[in-house]
Design an enzyme around this catalytic site. Structure first.
Site, PDB file in Angstrom:
ATOM      1  N   LYS A 185      81.988  19.363  47.903  1.00 18.67           N
ATOM      2  CA  LYS A 185      81.001  20.442  48.036  1.00 18.67           C
ATOM      3  C   LYS A 185      80.373  20.431  49.425  1.00 18.67           C
ATOM      4  O   LYS A 185      79.972  21.482  49.943  1.00 18.67           O
ATOM      5  CB  LYS A 185      79.942  20.343  46.933  1.00 18.67           C
ATOM      6  CG  LYS A 185      79.083  19.085  46.949  1.00 18.67           C
ATOM      7  CD  LYS A 185      77.843  19.224  47.818  1.00 18.67           C
ATOM      8  CE  LYS A 185      77.136  17.894  47.974  1.00 18.67           C
ATOM      9  NZ  LYS A 185      75.912  18.013  48.797  1.00 18.67           N
ATOM     10  N   THR A 242      74.023  23.339  47.689  1.00 19.32           N
ATOM     11  CA  THR A 242      74.326  22.995  49.072  1.00 19.32           C
ATOM     12  C   THR A 242      74.831  24.173  49.887  1.00 19.32           C
ATOM     13  O   THR A 242      74.648  24.213  51.109  1.00 19.32           O
ATOM     14  CB  THR A 242      75.362  21.857  49.114  1.00 19.32           C
ATOM     15  OG1 THR A 242      74.978  20.848  48.191  1.00 19.32           O
ATOM     16  CG2 THR A 242      75.454  21.246  50.483  1.00 19.32           C
TER      17      THR A 242
END
Length: 320
Positions: A185, A242
């Site tokens: 990620k 994120t």
């Protein structure tokens, strides 16, 4: 049970603060004597300057003394994990070592629990990962994370030991899925930041997040992870946080790339090394990770953001 934190960065200190609210008296190991002095005598953490620490949190530069705790939270950058463990003389037999970092080791091409198993084979490896910012945990804001440990009994004990009133942990034995979700990620967050920085818009970011999630799942499945793990906090949850918040270093690094701006070289951006590692790992396994490969190229100056986007858009059309 005794808990210690190895690493005095923002996340490790925030975890120590969270545990102190539940009656623990965690010790922190720090490399820097000035940081130890600030924690012990000024009750402040250099990486969390707005937070006052309770006197139940103490610090030391003596790693072997701090590492005697039953549970060790390893809160250092991924590429520093092997060096951290090599500093500890004891075999740490039967102790629970919980990695609090995200990435893939460049030397071993494994996640944190693999590094732990190699360096301290008699310890019990685990990983704490998921959508979180250190400042939120330090401020006691509601946060949910994944605690992954192949030893089910140890994982359950850790879940109860580390959960607090505001920090809720979900347990899994799928360490591979948890590690890869947290690692990849960061790479996709760089891509999304570059996309926004380049002015490509939110629709393009949504496409990158979705196709990036497909890459995360593809590599994880190839390595034996369960798809439902990636659909949880440590995969999809962390990806959503994120890729959309400027509090993320990886996302901010991507923004700087897209805008052609310099980025603070002193800040650790885990996704850069992870992009390199997973590109090598994917080539070894024969797994197609075009977004990760382009992030590696852009991050190292091998190509521009514009060229990377053009490459991704001109790949052969296919079914979803």
């Amino acid at each position: 049970m005794s808990v210690a934190v190895l690493g005095a960065g923002a996340f490790g200190t925030a975890l120590a603060l969270s545990l102190s609210r539940e009656g623990h008296a965690p010790r922190i190991w720090a490399r820097d004597a000035a940081t130890v002095e600030a924690i012990n005598h000024e009750h402040r953490a250099p990486r969390l300057p707005a937070i006052t620490l309770p006197d139940t949190i103490t610090a030391s530069t003596d790693i072997d003394a701090v590492a005697q705790a039953e549970t060790l939270l390893l809160a250092v950058p991924m590429q520093s994990l092997h060096d951290l463990l090599s500093r500890i003389a004891a075999p740490l037999a039967g102790q629970r070592l919980v990695a609090c970092c995200k990435g893939v080791d460049l030397a071993e091409l494994t996640g944190p629990t693999g590094v732990i198993a190699h360096a301290k084979p008699r310890a019990i490896p685990a990983i704490l990962t998921g959508p979180s910012f250190a400042d939120d945990i330090a401020r006691n804001l509601p946060t949910a994370l994944t605690l992954a440990c192949r030893d089910e009994a140890a994982g359950e004990a850790l879940q109860h030991e580390l959960s607090t009133g505001a920090l809720r942990l979900y347990r899994t034995t799928d360490t591979t899925g948890a590690e890869l979700g947290g690692a990849l990620k960061n790479v996709i967050a760089i891509a999304c930041g570059a996309c926004i920085g380049e002015g490509m818009g939110d629709s393009a970011r949504a496409a990158l997040m979705t196709r990036g999630f497909a890459e995360m799942t593809r590599l994880a499945a190839r390595l034996g992870a369960r798809p439902e793990t990636l659909a949880g906090l440590c995969g999809l949850g962390d990806l959503a946080l994120t890729c959309t918040s400027e509090l993320s270093r990886n996302y901010r690094f991507g923004l700087a790339l897209g805008r052609g701006e310099n980025f603070d070289a002193h800040l650790t951006v885990e996704g850069v090394k992870t992009a390199e590692a997973v590109t090598r790992l994917a080539a070894k396994l024969g797994v197609d990770l075009p977004i990760c490969a382009m992030v590696h190229e852009v991050s190292t100056g091998g190509t521009s953001v514009t060229e990377a986007i053009r490459y991704l858009l001109n790949r052969p059309l296919k079914e979803e």
